[in-house]
Design a protein around this motif. Structure first.
Motif, PDB file in Angstrom:
ATOM      1  N   ARG A 131       0.849  -1.187   0.000  1.00 34.61           N
ATOM      2  CA  ARG A 131       0.000   0.000   0.000  1.00 34.61           C
ATOM      3  C   ARG A 131       0.885   1.237   0.000  1.00 34.61           C
ATOM      4  O   ARG A 131       2.083   1.151   0.175  1.00 34.61           O
ATOM      5  CB  ARG A 131      -0.952  -0.022   1.200  1.00 34.61           C
ATOM      6  N   ASP A 135      -1.964  10.687  -2.461  1.00 37.01           N
ATOM      7  CA  ASP A 135      -2.233   9.626  -3.437  1.00 37.01           C
ATOM      8  C   ASP A 135      -2.440  10.190  -4.830  1.00 37.01           C
ATOM      9  O   ASP A 135      -2.304   9.481  -5.826  1.00 37.01           O
ATOM     10  CB  ASP A 135      -3.453   8.813  -2.996  1.00 37.01           C
ATOM     11  N   LYS A 162      -5.084  10.050   2.461  1.00 38.74           N
ATOM     12  CA  LYS A 162      -5.791   9.197   3.426  1.00 38.74           C
ATOM     13  C   LYS A 162      -6.865   9.960   4.192  1.00 38.74           C
ATOM     14  O   LYS A 162      -6.627  11.092   4.622  1.00 38.74           O
ATOM     15  CB  LYS A 162      -4.748   8.601   4.379  1.00 38.74           C
TER      16      LYS A 162
HETATM   17  C1  MRU Z   1       3.613   7.838  -0.039  1.00 39.61           C
HETATM   18  S1  MRU Z   1       2.439   7.895   1.066  1.00 39.61           S
HETATM   19  C2  MRU Z   1       1.064   8.790   0.466  1.00 39.61           C
HETATM   20  C3  MRU Z   1      -0.187   8.038   0.518  1.00 39.61           C
HETATM   21  O1  MRU Z   1      -0.139   6.951  -0.340  1.00 39.61           O
HETATM   22  C4  MRU Z   1      -0.575   7.620   1.938  1.00 39.61           C
HETATM   23  O2  MRU Z   1      -0.662   8.748   2.749  1.00 39.61           O
HETATM   24  C5  MRU Z   1      -1.897   6.946   1.880  1.00 39.61           C
HETATM   25  O3  MRU Z   1      -2.925   7.579   1.918  1.00 39.61           O
HETATM   26  C6  MRU Z   1      -1.900   5.485   1.670  1.00 39.61           C
HETATM   27  O4  MRU Z   1      -3.186   4.933   1.721  1.00 39.61           O
HETATM   28  P1  MRU Z   1      -3.323   3.353   1.724  1.00 39.61           P
HETATM   29  O5  MRU Z   1      -4.815   3.140   1.717  1.00 39.61           O
HETATM   30  O6  MRU Z   1      -2.675   2.860   2.958  1.00 39.61           O
HETATM   31  O7  MRU Z   1      -2.679   2.849   0.467  1.00 39.61           O
END
Ligand code: MRU
Length: 356
Positions: A69, A250, A261
């Motif tokens: 993830r 993301d 997130k």
């Molecule tokens: C490089 S980290 C940036 C995001 O990918 C991180 O903050 C995030 O929201 C990840 O979400 P996830 O659902 O755990 O994949």
């Protein structure tokens, strides 16, 4: 294992004590069998184990259940998944279907579709070329982490002065990239420079990427931390216990809106109210010039099972922080502050500082 038993693609259990610097996701040819190898993030922090994925279906499944993830990490996993398709699937229609499944495994982080498309574009050139492209993405993400950390340390120093107390949300360290990290990479670099005043890791409901994964990474780096429930963050900021909020992304839209997130927006509101900098650190591979703003992004909803099984649930995995709540975006190539009406196209690439 008897000679008639098929080789196991993933060990069922195990605690291998991952070495410091272990890549979160990589290509492996263990025992001559091509595989995508990754740290099983569903098992951390209790169990440290690697998964060795030898089919594209397994890679898709690992992305969907968050064994891997974080935006850059799922991009690398998706690209390596295409390389795995190139060596394991000979039927063109089946290979196209496998590529589509990788691309669609999760909708919100732009890194995944972008990396899958980039590697799939060289599939006609053969498996070797396909793997080389996937490995290039892996290497670019490793280099990006170093560059973001350098820019981020400078910026946090300018904004907060000596020994800042930082709050971070979700997990943005080596686990979310390959090694290094985005926002957490800046925290690591400040610590190495002896310039970190403290760090609060926001728990990150419901899957606890902060409480499980960020604290695991901070602990391994011997960085003291406090963990806080998501709802405490804005109050800790209001009470003067935080000098800056630093998060990853993301997807960063054309207008500078930041998709990250769930819980990021609440922290941004708390930071704005208190007049505390809200800094976003993400590689250029997370920048999406094609999507005008956060309203146009598909936000993954992970349903009730991970939140309140058997109850109707609203479970968006991400939220949108409008550009005007973001003090600065740090990428591997630039530091940017968006004004209304500006887009990435107004800010040239290059190692320049553009804080206007
Ligand atoms: C490089 S980290 C940036 C995001 O990918 C991180 O903050 C995030 O929201 C990840 O979400 P996830 O659902 O755990 O994949």
């Amino acid at each position: 294992m008897s000679s008639t038993e098929p080789p196991r693609s993933t060990p069922p259990t195990g605690n291998v004590q991952l070495p410091l610097g272990q890549r979160t996701v990589d290509w492996s040819t263990h025992a001559g069998r091509p595989a995508v190898e990754l740290i099983d993030q569903t098992a951390l922090p209790d169990v440290e184990r690697l998964l060795r994925l030898t089919t594209v279906d397994e890679v898709v499944d690992a992305i969907q259940r968050l064994a891997v993830r974080g935006a850059p990490a799922i991009g690398v996993a998706g690209g390596l998944g295409v390389a795995l398709a190139a060596v394991t699937i000979s039927d063109p229609a089946a290979r196209d279907a496998a590529v589509a499944a990788l691309r669609d495994a999760r909708p919100t982080a732009v890194n995944l579709a972008r990396a899958v498309d980039r590697v799939a574009a060289v599939l006609p050139d053969g498996p070797q070329r396909t793997l080389a492209e996937a490995l290039a993405i892996r290497d670019e993400e490793i280099a990006s982490s170093d560059s973001m950390a350098a820019y981020g340390v400078d910026l946090i120093g300018e904004l907060c002065g000596a020994e800042p107390r930082l709050l971070t949300h979700c997990n943005t360290g080596g686990l979310a990239t390959v090694t290094g990290g985005t926002a957490l990479g800046v925290v690591f670099a400040l610590h190495r420079a002896g310039r970190l005043g403290g760090v609060v890791a926001s728990e990150t409901r419901p899957l606890l990427q902060g409480a499980r994964l960020t604290t695991w990474e901070l602990g391994r780096a011997q960085i003291p931390f406090r963990v806080a429930v998501d709802g405490a963050g804005p109050f800790l900021i209001a009470r003067g216990e935080v000098d800056a909020v630093i998060i990853g992304a993301d997807r960063i839209c054309a207008n500078g809106d930041v998709v990250n997130k769930i819980g990021s927006y609440a922290h941004a509101l708390g930071a704005a109210r208190a007049g505390v900098p809200f800094v976003v650190v993400a590689p250029e591979s997370t920048v999406d010039r094609q999507t005008p703003d956060g309203g146009a992004v598909e936000i993954e909803d992970r349903g009730s099972a991970e939140l309140a099984p058997n109850l109707p649930a609203a479970n968006p995995a991400f939220d949108v922080t409008p550009f005007d709540l973001v003090t600065a975006v740090v990428t591997d190539r630039r530091v940017v502050r968006f004004a209304a009406g500006q887009t990435w196209d107004d800010i040239p690439l290059g190692p320049l500082r553009s804080l206007s």
